[in-house]
Design a protein around this motif. Sequence first.
Motif, short mmCIF file in Angstrom:
data_model
loop_
_atom_site.label_atom_id
_atom_site.label_comp_id
_atom_site.label_asym_id
_atom_site.label_seq_id
_atom_site.Cartn_x
_atom_site.Cartn_y
_atom_site.Cartn_z
N LYS A 108 0.77 -1.17 0.01
CA LYS A 108 -0.16 0.07 0.06
C LYS A 108 0.85 1.28 0.06
N LEU A 109 2.02 1.04 0.76
CA LEU A 109 2.71 2.50 0.90
C LEU A 109 3.44 2.71 -0.55
N THR A 110 3.77 1.56 -1.24
CA THR A 110 4.39 1.59 -2.62
C THR A 110 3.49 2.04 -3.41
N ILE A 115 2.73 0.15 -12.99
CA ILE A 115 2.85 -1.05 -14.08
C ILE A 115 2.37 -2.36 -13.70
N ALA A 116 1.19 -2.88 -14.18
CA ALA A 116 0.84 -4.35 -13.50
C ALA A 116 1.01 -5.11 -14.81
N GLU A 169 -4.45 -3.36 -7.15
CA GLU A 169 -3.75 -2.28 -7.23
C GLU A 169 -4.96 -0.97 -6.90
N ILE A 170 -6.01 -1.26 -7.61
CA ILE A 170 -7.02 -0.18 -7.45
C ILE A 170 -7.82 -0.38 -6.02
N GLU A 171 -8.36 -1.61 -5.99
CA GLU A 171 -9.09 -2.07 -4.69
C GLU A 171 -8.27 -2.01 -3.14
N ARG A 172 -7.09 -2.60 -3.21
CA ARG A 172 -6.30 -2.65 -2.15
C ARG A 172 -5.33 -1.20 -2.00
N GLY A 173 -4.97 -1.03 -3.00
CA GLY A 173 -3.61 0.00 -3.11
C GLY A 173 -4.12 1.30 -3.25
N GLY A 174 -5.52 1.54 -3.70
CA GLY A 174 -6.11 2.87 -3.62
C GLY A 174 -5.36 3.69 -4.96
N PRO A 179 -5.64 5.22 -8.53
CA PRO A 179 -6.49 5.77 -9.65
C PRO A 179 -6.29 4.73 -10.96
N GLU A 180 -7.43 4.26 -11.63
CA GLU A 180 -7.26 3.59 -12.77
C GLU A 180 -6.33 4.38 -14.00
N GLU A 181 -6.53 5.41 -13.98
CA GLU A 181 -5.71 6.42 -15.05
C GLU A 181 -4.30 6.04 -14.70
N ARG A 182 -3.90 5.73 -13.32
CA ARG A 182 -2.47 5.81 -13.21
C ARG A 182 -1.82 4.48 -13.33
#
Length: 464
Positions: A157-159, A167-168, A177-182, A184-187
């Motif tokens: 999460k910090l990362t 980059i996924a 990354e969206i749900e747990r890492g918060g 934004p999809e555009e990033r």
Amino acid sequence: MKASSNNRILMLLENQAYPQDVRVRREANALTAAGYTVSVICPAKPGQPSREVIKGVRIYRYPEPSGSNGFLGYVWEYAYSTSASFAISMIVLFCGGFDVIHAHNPPDTFVFIAAFYKIFGKRFVFDHHDLSPEMYEARMLGGGNRVVYHALVLLEKLTCFFANHVIATNESYKKIEIERGGVPEERITVVRNGIELDRARNTEPERALVEKGKIIIGYVGVMGFQDGVDYLLRALHHLIHDLRRTDFYCVLVGTGDAWPKLRDLAQQLGLDPYVWFTGFVPSEKMRSCMCAADICVAPEPSNPFTDRSTMVKMVHYMSISKPIVAFDLPEHRFTAADAAIYVKPNEELSFAKAIAELMDDPRRREALGALGRRRFEAELAWEYSVPKLLEAYQGILPRPKKTVRNVTEEPEIELTPRPNPTLSTPRKPQDWNPAGPRKLSLRSSSPACCPKASRYSECKFRGK
């Protein structure tokens, strides 16, 4: 091309050396070819120089830490590697400079380096190779220590919080990354692992395998405790003893931290006459072994890690027109689509039955192989990922003023990654009971461990 400001990228890599890490090498080469200046900090393999330039990529290496064992050993390894990377990054900063920190996980401790440089206006790209918390769970019997798991989630999460762009490797990682890492999809940009079209070619089949005169079953990849090779071995036991098939021979190419225990397991199951563990082999040898295979397998069991991870071995099998038997995992099905036979997850007897069906159906083998090759050429080759990587960087850095030469790379596949760190010694498999096919678990029972494998994981063509 003369290096200019605002197009300089510094990649941080700990889980593997360069150029052995194929995903990192492909990305570095693509960015260099597009006009960016790329430097890489990584551990050194024996015999590698501390500084080197390979196809325009500047490499800075530090001595590889000794093999870690136990909790304190891996805390030391990560602390050492992160500190060494930070120290060398200061040298790079003053010698040539950089504008972006591009960190390849694991580990996620590179976030501390990135956070420091963000104070001075540097940007941070997180290249999310592995889901470290899920990898930890997959490697540990009972899911491991929850304190360690939540610490890994916190680091992830910090990362994600500090990253200017993520980059996924696939859509499943993007969702995390969206749900747990918060984030934004555009990033987030999905850059899938792949193999270059001009490198995906058949070669002369391994003569020793052809001369067996049997159906050849092929596996290629890193053999960690989470990779399911033990499931494959137990399926082969079913193939012999329940389905009465002895007209096969299985070649397993690669190595990893579970390799010694897998060989012991094969011996306990009475499989020595039917399997060949090649260990590490050069790229050409690997290709010749896989080209000799009639059926290829992806035996990763279902768990929170493998359900979301793309196994590059699947793409490799498809690139050389091989039919596949795999457990029915979401990312397996997305990758291979109709080019594989899917089996209910974790059912070893069903896996054996699917292999037996393909053994008896050469026309279906040929049809599945052709489907896989077409899908590879149409969607999964590395050439389809490069534009997405460059598009992401166009939003992070100004577009370089001119493009340098195309960078070609030697075909090289690394099947000997440094062992996945477990913060204690992985548990030994249970003793085999000749009276019945009791499951032999290869997972660790230690309450504290830290995942570290690339499952671009996996075989590093992988390698997650």
